[in-house]
Design an enzyme around this catalytic site. Structure first.
Site, short mmCIF file in Angstrom:
data_model
loop_
_atom_site.label_atom_id
_atom_site.label_comp_id
_atom_site.label_asym_id
_atom_site.label_seq_id
_atom_site.Cartn_x
_atom_site.Cartn_y
_atom_site.Cartn_z
N GLU A 103 0.80 -1.23 0.00
CA GLU A 103 0.00 0.00 0.00
C GLU A 103 0.83 1.28 0.00
O GLU A 103 0.37 2.34 0.38
CB GLU A 103 -0.97 -0.02 1.18
CG GLU A 103 -1.91 -1.20 1.10
CD GLU A 103 -2.89 -1.30 2.25
OE1 GLU A 103 -2.86 -0.45 3.15
OE2 GLU A 103 -3.70 -2.24 2.24
N GLU A 151 -5.67 -9.31 1.57
CA GLU A 151 -6.42 -8.98 2.77
C GLU A 151 -7.88 -8.75 2.42
O GLU A 151 -8.18 -8.03 1.46
CB GLU A 151 -5.92 -7.71 3.46
CG GLU A 151 -4.64 -7.82 4.24
CD GLU A 151 -4.33 -6.52 4.97
OE1 GLU A 151 -5.28 -5.82 5.40
OE2 GLU A 151 -3.14 -6.19 5.09
#
Length: 404
Positions: free
Chosen positions: A131, A242
């Site tokens: 990220e 995730e």
């Protein structure tokens, strides 16, 4: 040379997507904040493999660092636990807010030196960064999400890893990058996509305020985000690194935590779209961060009997991910709460959110033990932060940053 290169690339792509791993993302600390050691990881990996009613054996784990907590370059003790339990590993290297990944590389090399093929044979992939592109995106900056890494920096780190392990037992292990779906369509990030073998997607419909983020619409929101990522990365395999729905915590707009909703999400997203269909690392098996306002764990105290029935329904409720949803963001939502953070984390969604420790709004940190705090707002109406994507009617930026 061109034909040889194409065949080699095709073979690698096939290898990357050949097995649909089932596993959990796991942080490096326990719920009390103490650092996990080998026995903790062994208990976790063993419980995952023995879950009652699971739609397969969850014998893979995603790590976020190679470094054992409290040390500078010691290999993480999850390595030894994986060997003891025959657990496949998706390794991770922290890339945000740093000019070098040398400590991570040193720890990984030390692990290979210590365990040799026993470790190398269990490594199914390695993610260079998580990220980082989101944190440096317009939305991430507006949300004060913390220090990320630009595409050229990530490409440099990818090259550093490949050079360091070119002659090692990991030389053929596929390399990837994990991020939120909305960064991949951005042309400035294409060099990262080009540099890796696969892409990891972190996606949480629960946090999509302003987008009818009810549990009934969660599968549609997930489907739209997955389609966006697939369209952006072309023929690169997409791994789900995730996802999940909390069983307790804050209500985010229409996203309501409950055991029943966690079960519904497991069924409509996990069973219908992910399990045994693409590599999937659920979040998570056990709560491992006391700062979370939301708890996603499917078990208490590593019981092999989960808090809800893990058996998948006989019939599917979502037939495909293509064109399954329409999501439009035009206004702002609001909510209070914190995201899951073991290491560093932020969650940026549409609307404006204010939270406490580990909250939406800001994050800071480096290495594998960063923290997140503060408040911030995400806007979705400016041209710089709105993506128009042809996936049903998907307009707006939805970003989820959950980095452990």
């Amino acid at each position: 040379m061109r034909a040889t290169g194409y065949l080699a690339a095709s073979a690698l792509a096939s290898a990357v997507s050949a097995q649909n791993y089932l596993g959990f993302s796991t942080g490096s600390t326990k719920i009390d904040g103490s650092v996990k050691v080998q026995a903790d990881y062994e208990a976790e990996f063993t419980a995952a493999q023995k879950l009652v009613g699971a739609p397969g054996i969850f014998n893979a784990a995603r790590l976020y660092t190679n470094i054992q907590g409290g040390s500078a370059t010691d290999p993480i003790e999850a390595f030894a636990a994986a060997i003891a339990t025959n657990t496949s590993l998706l390794l991770g290297i922290w890339c945000s807010g740093t000019t070098t990944i040398e400590p991570e590389l040193t720890a990984l090399q030390a692990g290979l030196t210590k365990y040799g093929s026993k470790l190398a044979d269990l490594v199914i992939g390695i993610s260079i960064g998580s990220e980082d592109l989101y944190r440096n995106s317009v939305t991430g900056v507006e949300n004060d999400a913390g220090i990320g890494a630009n595409p050229d920096v990530l490409v440099g780190f990818i090259d550093d890893y490949k050079k360091a392990f070119a002659s090692s037992a990991l030389k053929d292990v596929p390399v990837g990058h994990v991020d939120t779906w909305n960064v991949f369509p951005n042309a400035t990030n294409k060099p990262v996509i080009d540099a890796v073998d696969w892409i990891g997607l972190d996606e949480y419909p629960y946090y999509q305020t302003g987008q009818d983020n009810t549990i009934e619409n969660a599968a549609n929101l997930f489907s739209a985000a997955l389609d966006a990522a697939k369209a952006a990365v072309g023929d690169k395999p997409v791994w789900i690194t995730e996802t999940g729905w909390p069983y307790t915590g804050m209500t985010w707009d229409k996203g309501v935590p409950s055991v029943a909703n966690a079960k519904t999400y497991w069924d409509t997203v996990g069973c219908d779209m992910l399990f045994n269909k693409m590599p999937t690392f659920w979040y998570d098996l056990i709560d491992d961060n006391a700062n979370n306002n939301e708890s996603f764990a499917i078990t208490d105290n590593l019981s092999t009997k989960a808090r809800f029935n893990l058996t998948c329904p006989a019939s599917s409720t979502v037939s495909s991910s293509s064109g399954a949803a329409s999501a439009t963001v035009t206004g702002s939502g609001s909510g209070n709460g914190s995201t899951k953070t073991t290491g560093a984390a932020t969650t940026a969604t549409t609307g404006t959110k204010t939270g406490g420790s580990g909250s939406t709004g800001s994050a800071s940190g480096s290495g594998s033990a960063a923290s997140a705090s503060g408040t911030g707002a995400v806007t979705t109406n400016g041209a710089s932060s709105v993506l128009n994507l042809s996936i049903g009617t998907l307009v707006g930026v939805v970003a989820f940053a959950c980095m452990l």
